[in-house]
Design a protein around this motif. Structure first.
Motif, mmCIF file in Angstrom:
data_model
loop_
_atom_site.group_PDB
_atom_site.id
_atom_site.type_symbol
_atom_site.label_atom_id
_atom_site.label_comp_id
_atom_site.label_asym_id
_atom_site.label_seq_id
_atom_site.Cartn_x
_atom_site.Cartn_y
_atom_site.Cartn_z
ATOM 1 N N ILE A 371 0.834 -1.212 0.000
ATOM 2 C CA ILE A 371 0.000 0.000 0.000
ATOM 3 C C ILE A 371 0.863 1.253 0.000
ATOM 4 C CG2 ILE A 371 -1.645 1.326 1.394
ATOM 5 C CD1 ILE A 371 -2.789 -1.382 2.346
ATOM 6 N N THR A 372 1.853 1.269 0.911
ATOM 7 C CA THR A 372 2.672 2.487 1.002
ATOM 8 C C THR A 372 3.525 2.662 -0.255
ATOM 9 O OG1 THR A 372 4.276 1.212 2.286
ATOM 10 C CG2 THR A 372 2.710 2.554 3.521
ATOM 11 N N SER A 373 3.863 1.575 -0.925
ATOM 12 C CA SER A 373 4.622 1.708 -2.173
ATOM 13 C C SER A 373 3.797 2.399 -3.241
ATOM 14 C CB SER A 373 5.046 0.330 -2.703
ATOM 15 O OG SER A 373 5.893 -0.294 -1.779
ATOM 16 N N ASP A 379 3.641 9.823 -5.350
ATOM 17 C CA ASP A 379 4.100 11.035 -4.666
ATOM 18 C C ASP A 379 3.101 11.517 -3.603
ATOM 19 O OD1 ASP A 379 6.150 12.782 -4.270
ATOM 20 O OD2 ASP A 379 5.354 14.289 -5.641
ATOM 21 N N ILE A 380 2.447 10.543 -2.980
ATOM 22 C CA ILE A 380 1.519 10.874 -1.890
ATOM 23 C C ILE A 380 2.175 10.457 -0.585
ATOM 24 C CG2 ILE A 380 -0.760 10.406 -0.902
ATOM 25 C CD1 ILE A 380 -1.636 9.599 -3.802
ATOM 26 N N ALA A 399 -5.708 2.510 8.664
ATOM 27 C CA ALA A 399 -6.228 3.834 8.309
ATOM 28 C C ALA A 399 -5.065 4.786 8.133
ATOM 29 C CB ALA A 399 -7.169 4.344 9.384
ATOM 30 N N ILE A 400 -5.137 5.566 7.071
ATOM 31 C CA ILE A 400 -4.034 6.449 6.693
ATOM 32 C C ILE A 400 -4.571 7.869 6.471
ATOM 33 C CG2 ILE A 400 -2.406 6.967 4.794
ATOM 34 C CD1 ILE A 400 -2.199 3.924 4.374
ATOM 35 N N ILE A 401 -3.810 8.861 6.935
ATOM 36 C CA ILE A 401 -4.061 10.248 6.524
ATOM 37 C C ILE A 401 -2.952 10.621 5.542
ATOM 38 C CG2 ILE A 401 -4.252 12.664 7.256
ATOM 39 C CD1 ILE A 401 -6.434 11.076 8.551
ATOM 40 N N THR A 402 -3.336 11.062 4.361
ATOM 41 C CA THR A 402 -2.343 11.365 3.328
ATOM 42 C C THR A 402 -1.968 12.839 3.332
ATOM 43 O OG1 THR A 402 -3.871 12.027 1.566
ATOM 44 C CG2 THR A 402 -3.503 9.662 1.857
ATOM 45 N N GLU A 407 -7.509 15.083 -6.395
ATOM 46 C CA GLU A 407 -8.365 13.897 -6.328
ATOM 47 C C GLU A 407 -8.075 12.896 -7.447
ATOM 48 O OE1 GLU A 407 -12.496 14.054 -5.148
ATOM 49 O OE2 GLU A 407 -13.053 12.752 -6.802
ATOM 50 N N ALA A 408 -7.792 13.375 -8.633
ATOM 51 C CA ALA A 408 -7.530 12.466 -9.749
ATOM 52 C C ALA A 408 -6.400 11.490 -9.406
ATOM 53 C CB ALA A 408 -7.183 13.277 -11.000
ATOM 54 N N ARG A 409 -5.351 12.054 -8.798
ATOM 55 C CA ARG A 409 -4.211 11.205 -8.451
ATOM 56 C C ARG A 409 -4.564 10.255 -7.305
ATOM 57 N NH1 ARG A 409 0.904 13.041 -6.375
ATOM 58 N NH2 ARG A 409 0.248 15.162 -6.796
ATOM 59 N N PHE A 410 -5.368 10.748 -6.374
ATOM 60 C CA PHE A 410 -5.768 9.881 -5.274
ATOM 61 C C PHE A 410 -6.685 8.759 -5.775
ATOM 62 C CE2 PHE A 410 -8.326 8.813 -1.461
ATOM 63 C CZ PHE A 410 -7.283 8.387 -0.656
#
Lengths: 437, 437
Positions: A371-373, A379-380, A399-402, A407-410
């Motif tokens: 996930i983190t990769s 670049d988040i 649960a993650i706070i970015t 939004e498109a990239r997310f």
């Protein structure tokens, strides 16, 4: 003191009865402010004979609201019927007769206000609508007049009391959405058909109005991105808390470089923000102006007398402005009608914000790395993370706070994370609203 | 669009420069709202040649403010000099010439407003003073117009940013009053001579104005009971915290059965109240109206552009009201001049509230019993109590929150407790403000 001004009241529901009560109870103080007494001469109600919690002995009751609008002893019309039909026709007729109108009808103002204000302008009369947004909080007046010096940068608010009540109960007691909704209905905080409130339509109506007076743009309800709270789960509220956040149903109108954001969404707010602490049926709005900085406003967003407070404030304004030439009045939408100009409304994909992401994963090595990769490749950054230990035979929840991301990239990140073989069905994402400064 | 309205600006300090900057920066948006451009044609400053943080190239600068007031190219006067002399004379001259006045001068409005408004009424012109209270928060407009339906029951606020900054720093960092004041002075949050702020005079000026527009009474600065924060000790802040309270410097105007309370005092508020969470230089005001319930307002209470925001909002109102007959304008003090009537101001001894009491006592048996016996004999309940263990060779400290009691009776209790042989010199008492509902 001059003769009384005679009001025709359309609708004798909770708010209508509140208007009658407050006008009678505070008659002397209101006349001391307005310079003349304000009395209700006529009112309409579907069932004129129903028992009501106010004294109607001096009021002529009509079953047909049009008879109130057209009556010779009605100088000014208060519309509290709600909805589009027959409210639009009734207000239109009042305007044609040069009678000022006060309304609490957020749906009508948000969806057909542009037409109504044009009609009123042509007839040289007034439409006032303080009660349409945030009940008794004088937020329309504050933005339209009190902050007139400012380039408004954003308006962010908790503007639906039903949603706030439900989310507050879920947060305080750990109950799920369905239970909280049922309770809210039993307590009268939610309608039998709660769609308008819990799906965000009511908040979108109000946000439409706030955005228009903040930015000087035409009312554009159809451009508001609208999401309700039905998909919020107790575990999201708990995880958000553990990360230092509260989940609130927010209306957000924000000025960006390339246009404005108009959206109504459940959103995480840091728990040290005042908005995070506004609980129950209260409403609260934070307006960011370039000169004043952030100013905040809170109070009861609904209820008979709270809404009546706003209706009567409009009545007092209207009484003062009778016979005043239109150029001396406050413009309907804060900006002079000729100076209202549309702005680009940003599609959601272009909006930047931080995100909350909740993922259910199989309890096996390497999942978190996958996930983190994905996030890192896009670049988040991960600003905060929490993983709960799985109970026996359960999946793990992360649960993650970015960081702030378009939004498109997310969306791209979410699609890739959801496609991971070890990711289970429980997947949730919410915006995080930061208040810097 | 009509010709520009030409403003004469008296005073080019922090707020004056803020007005110039904001009027220039937001010229287009402001004109779109006001219906005509607002420009500064002349300004006065003691030192016309001093370097300033705004563009004055289009502004004629005078050393003598009276030349600005009387100039033919000045339609409207903004007074930002402050104090009574020469502001009163300057505003008086503007009024005589029929030029509307916008002022941020709380001392002048609170102490001589009754005279000024009478003068203005005679001349048929306007005085606006939104900037005099709570900087950029549109609190005057909200109470005067937005809550016009209500019988106002109380106005409670944090209305002095200097006091709030100092108390916040004392609370966050455990430093004492003197240290916090010195820091505030270094940061520009307190004046070189801080008396007006820390002794509560500035807050009393603001409370005078708020009470007048809330209750329809004449301005009565001399009737406000006024106490500052210099005697607040770190240990009081700590003890209050331990009992679930914050200490804030509050202005309180409250309607009772027998009259009104007007007071400015350091006060305990339960830490779950929104006012308790308003920190630093922010201001916040809670207004309780009989119809609307409690509404709250917060924002920056000082600063160049925040205050300028309020000044310019008044300018826009004034521009709209030019040539409007006086009966169509909002009355200066919310109520029509003929309808303003004095109310009995309660002496402090008659006011009821809960109290915080801190007593230093010898570390010996029976002391607590003696104190609680005195309270019980006077029918005062102990709602909460905390006693800290004495360190070696120190006295013990007891802090108590009492039930609601009339001050006269509480004074009696304090006198008897202070006379106890085992009570040492460290003795402190503060009101506790409850917000029921």
């Amino acid at each position: 003191m001059s003769d009384p001004i005679r009001v025709g009241l359309l609708g004798l529901g909770t708010v209508g009865q509140g208007v009658v009560r407050v006008l009678q109870r505070n008659a002397e103080e209101i006349a001391r402010r307005a310079g003349r007494p304000i009395v209700i001469s006529r009112a309409s109600a579907r069932d004129p004979n129903k028992a009501r919690d106010c004294d109607l002995s001096q009021v002529a009751i009509e079953a047909d609201p049009m008879r109130v609008v057209t009556a010779d002893d009605v100088d000014l019309v208060v519309e509290l019927i709600g909805g589009e039909t027959p409210a639009f026709v009734l207000i239109g007729e009042a305007i044609r007769r040069g009678k000022p109108v006060v309304t609490a009808n957020k749906a009508l103002v948000a969806e057909r206000g542009n037409e109504l204000f044009e009609l009123a302008r042509g007839a040289g009369t007034m439409i006032a609508y303080e009660a349409a947004v945030a009940g008794g909080i004088p937020i329309i007046k504050s933005i339209r007049e009190g902050l007139a010096a400012n380039r408004v940068l954003s308006v962010v608010g908790i503007i639906n009391g039903t949603c706030n009540y439900i989310l507050t109960q879920m947060s305080l007691r750990g109950i799920d959405f369905g239970t909280a909704l049922t309770e809210a209905q039993q307590l009268g905080y939610a309608e039998a058909d709660p769609t308008f409130d819990v799906e965000g339509v009511d908040a979108a109506h109000k946000l439409t109005i706030l955005a228009s007076i903040a930015f000087g743009i035409p009312l554009a309800f159809e451009r508001v991105a609208c999401e309700g709270i039905a998909r919020i789960q107790s575990q999201d509220i708990e995880l958000a808390k553990a990360l230092g956040y509260r989940i609130k149903h927010l209306g957000v109108a924000k000025r960006g470089m390339d246009g404005v954001e108009l959206r109504v969404q459940p959103t995480l707010i840091a728990d040290d923000q005042l908005l995070a602490k506004v609980d129950g049926v209260l409403n609260a709005i934070v307006v960011h102006g370039d000169a004043v900085g952030r100013t905040g406003y809170y109070g009861r967003g609904a209820g008979g007398e709270a809404t009546a407070s706003a209706v009567i404030a409009d009545l007092v304004d209207a009484v003062r402005s009778l016979d005043t030439p239109p150029q001396h009045r406050v413009p309907y939408l804060a900006f002079q009608p000729d100076a209202i100009a549309p702005m680009e409304v940003l599609p959601l994909e272009k909006i930047e914000s931080a995100y909350y992401l909740r993922v259910c994963v199989a309890d096996e090595p390497g999942v978190l790395r996958s996930i983190t990769s994905i996030l890192a490749e896009l670049d988040i950054s991960v600003e905060a993370i929490i993983q709960k230990e799985p109970r026996a035979a359960e999946d793990a929840v992360v649960a993650i706070i970015t960081s702030v991301v378009q939004e498109a990239r997310f969306n791209e990140a979410c699609a890739r994370i959801e496609a991971l073989p070890s990711v289970r069905s429980g997947f949730s994402r919410l915006r995080v609203e930061h208040f810097d400064s």
